[in-house]
Design an enzyme around this catalytic site. Structure first.
Site, mmCIF file in Angstrom:
data_model
loop_
_atom_site.group_PDB
_atom_site.id
_atom_site.type_symbol
_atom_site.label_atom_id
_atom_site.label_comp_id
_atom_site.label_asym_id
_atom_site.label_seq_id
_atom_site.Cartn_x
_atom_site.Cartn_y
_atom_site.Cartn_z
ATOM 1 N N SER A 1 4.871 3.130 3.931
ATOM 2 C CA SER A 1 6.037 3.863 3.415
ATOM 3 C C SER A 1 6.797 4.540 4.556
ATOM 4 O O SER A 1 6.265 4.747 5.648
ATOM 5 C CB SER A 1 5.577 4.915 2.406
HETATM 6 C C1 LIG Z 1 3.893 1.389 -0.733
HETATM 7 S S1 LIG Z 1 2.351 0.606 -0.596
HETATM 8 C C2 LIG Z 1 1.276 1.955 -0.190
HETATM 9 C C3 LIG Z 1 1.386 2.447 1.206
HETATM 10 C C4 LIG Z 1 0.113 3.100 1.724
HETATM 11 N N1 LIG Z 1 -0.187 4.334 1.047
HETATM 12 C C5 LIG Z 1 0.131 3.275 3.227
HETATM 13 O O1 LIG Z 1 -0.051 4.395 3.713
HETATM 14 O O2 LIG Z 1 0.308 2.264 3.925
HETATM 15 C C6 LIG Z 1 1.872 0.325 -2.283
HETATM 16 C C7 LIG Z 1 0.498 -0.269 -2.425
HETATM 17 O O3 LIG Z 1 0.120 -0.237 -3.782
HETATM 18 C C8 LIG Z 1 -0.719 -1.324 -3.994
HETATM 19 N N2 LIG Z 1 -0.872 -1.567 -5.443
HETATM 20 C C9 LIG Z 1 -0.012 -2.180 -6.296
HETATM 21 N N3 LIG Z 1 -0.525 -2.203 -7.532
HETATM 22 C C10 LIG Z 1 -1.722 -1.568 -7.468
HETATM 23 C C11 LIG Z 1 -2.710 -1.267 -8.422
HETATM 24 N N4 LIG Z 1 -2.573 -1.616 -9.695
HETATM 25 N N5 LIG Z 1 -3.810 -0.625 -8.010
HETATM 26 C C12 LIG Z 1 -3.978 -0.283 -6.704
HETATM 27 N N6 LIG Z 1 -3.057 -0.525 -5.751
HETATM 28 C C13 LIG Z 1 -1.943 -1.161 -6.128
HETATM 29 C C14 LIG Z 1 -0.061 -2.452 -3.241
HETATM 30 O O4 LIG Z 1 -0.951 -3.517 -2.985
HETATM 31 C C15 LIG Z 1 0.416 -1.728 -2.002
HETATM 32 O O5 LIG Z 1 -0.494 -1.871 -0.954
#
Ligand SMILES: C[S@@+](CC[C@H](N)C(=O)[O-])C[C@H]1O[C@@H](n2cnc3c(N)ncnc32)[C@H](O)[C@@H]1O
Length: 407
Positions: free
Chosen positions: A66
């Site tokens: 992000s």
């Molecule tokens: C914006 S990224 C997060 C960035 C992260 N916090 C970082 O510091 O790099 C969103 C993440 O949510 C994950 N995601 C999407 N659906 C999800 C779910 N149902 N459960 C867990 N993670 C999920 C995606 O795979 C993705 O890696």
């Protein structure tokens, strides 16, 4: 470029820009090397204030690191304390989990889940290379939280959700805080909700955001209706009547002229300012999004990040068709004006201009001015009438402007 110098520059800018406010969040950003969570990226890119997509499916980003300023805003909203137990949903690169681990310290605990095993494997490598321990990584669908580590003092989603799920509430400690990018009638709002003794969640702070949405059991693709042949999609509140796509497309293809806005309105005021107000207070509020490079609303949709779109009012299904939308007035993109389309477009333009006058009289509220109360389904409470009620599957969201007159 030297990584330590680049990191100092990034954190100084976050602090000087008011994104980082607390010593704990500042210390964490200074301590954790972001570039180790983005291997393959140059140091300058790793410390730029930009989101970095790290995984794609069908050309669409499914994971990203992000934007640092958004992470800082959310860490301040989360108000994490040393010794706390934190659940992060959306581990991604592991960078935010590392920041959280730094803040909770050795007496706290951070669990971070991601739905993709590959991402979790890579996050583990990043955390190890940065020398961060104290993060438990889990491959799981975060829709269900992670019951083995509950209760948590803080649960944070770094991925967009359409609802406040009962699993997260069940895993929150009494008085705990849930922070999530919540879809609210076309806006996505980073909403910090505190769990009260009555089982109700009350928002502590609200900010605009734009996160990738949840996949898995809680996936809810943004509900838009594609208007055939004009390259535009229509979005109306999920809890309102379904639009008649053919009637709306027909109205948009029948322009009836422009009206000047009664108040100064720039593109940045529109989406989570006037647009959010409209979505929460006016029946028939809609958003129009460009879904193809060429649209039938050629030059006058507003630029919105990588795409373009706008807000307006649409006639109810079965009523005389019409649309009134806020559009660009000219090449300089300011001021804006209202475009009426279809047989009832003029009447809708009157209503849209009235709503704009009310929004202006209320002090032009934006996302941070709104407060939300999430009442989980099955909870019986008697609360004062709010400015707006958003019906979700798992909760009723009561929206108010505490210091202003809404509606
Ligand atoms: C914006 S990224 C997060 C960035 C992260 N916090 C970082 O510091 O790099 C969103 C993440 O949510 C994950 N995601 C999407 N659906 C999800 C779910 N149902 N459960 C867990 N993670 C999920 C995606 O795979 C993705 O890696």
């Amino acid at each position: 470029m030297d990584a330590a110098r680049a990191r100092t520059g990034m954190v100084d800018a976050l602090r000087d820009g008011g994104r980082v406010c607390s010593p704990a969040v500042e210390e964490a950003f200074r301590a954790v090397p972001r570039h180790l969570f983005l291997p393959g990226l140059g140091v300058a890119e790793a410390y730029a204030d930009e989101a970095v997509a790290v995984q794609f499916a069908d050309g669409v980003a499914t994971s990203s690191a992000s934007q640092p300023s958004m992470m800082a805003i959310m860490l301040e909203q989360l108000d994490v304390r040393p010794g706390q137990r934190v659940l992060e949903i959306g581990a991604g690169t592991g960078y935010n989990a590392a920041l959280l681990a730094r803040i909770v310290g050795p007496t706290g605990a951070v669990t971070s889940v991601d739905i993709d095993e590959d991402l979790v494997d890579r996050a583990a490598v990043h955390l190890a290379s940065a020398g961060v321990d104290g993060v438990e990584l889990v491959v799981a669908d975060g829709a269900l939280g992670h019951p083995p580590g509950a209760p948590y003092d803080r649960i944070v989603l770094t991925v967009g959700s359409d609802d406040v799920r009962p699993e997260w509430l069940a895993q929150l400690a009494p008085g705990g805080r849930l922070l999530l990018p919540l879809a609210v009638r076309g806006s996505q709002l980073s909403t910090a909700l505190d769990l009260g003794p009555d089982g109700i969640l009350r928002s502590h702070s609200v900010r605009s955001c734009a996160f990738i949405r949840l996949r898995g059991a809680a996936a809810s693709p943004e509900a838009t209706t594609r208007l055939d042949g004009i390259g535009v999609a229509l979005q109306v509140p999920d809890d309102g009547p379904r639009p008649d796509a053919a009637a709306v497309a027909g109205a948009l293809a029948d322009p009836r002229g422009h009206r000047d806005c009664t108040a100064a309105l720039g593109p940045v005021d529109v989406w989570d300012g006037f647009g959010l107000w409209l979505a929460l207070t006016e029946p028939g509020a809609c958003r129009l999004l460009a879904v193809e490079p060429e649209t039938a609303l050629p030059d006058d949709l507003l630029p919105l990040g990588a795409s373009s779109g706008t807000v307006g009012l649409v006639a109810a299904p079965g009523a005389i068709p019409g649309v009134a939308a806020v559009v660009l007035a000219g090449d300089d993109h300011s001021p804006l004006r209202v475009r009426a389309s279809g047989p009832s477009g003029d009447a809708l333009a009157d209503r849209l201009l009235d709503a704009l006058a009310h929004w202006t009289a209320a002090g032009r509220p934006g996302a941070p001015d709104w407060r939300f109360v999430a009442v989980p389904r099955g909870t019986d409470v008697d609360l004062p009438e709010p400015a707006a009620v958003v019906e979700k599957r798992h909760c009723r969201l009561l929206a108010d402007l505490p210091d202003r007159a809404a509606g």
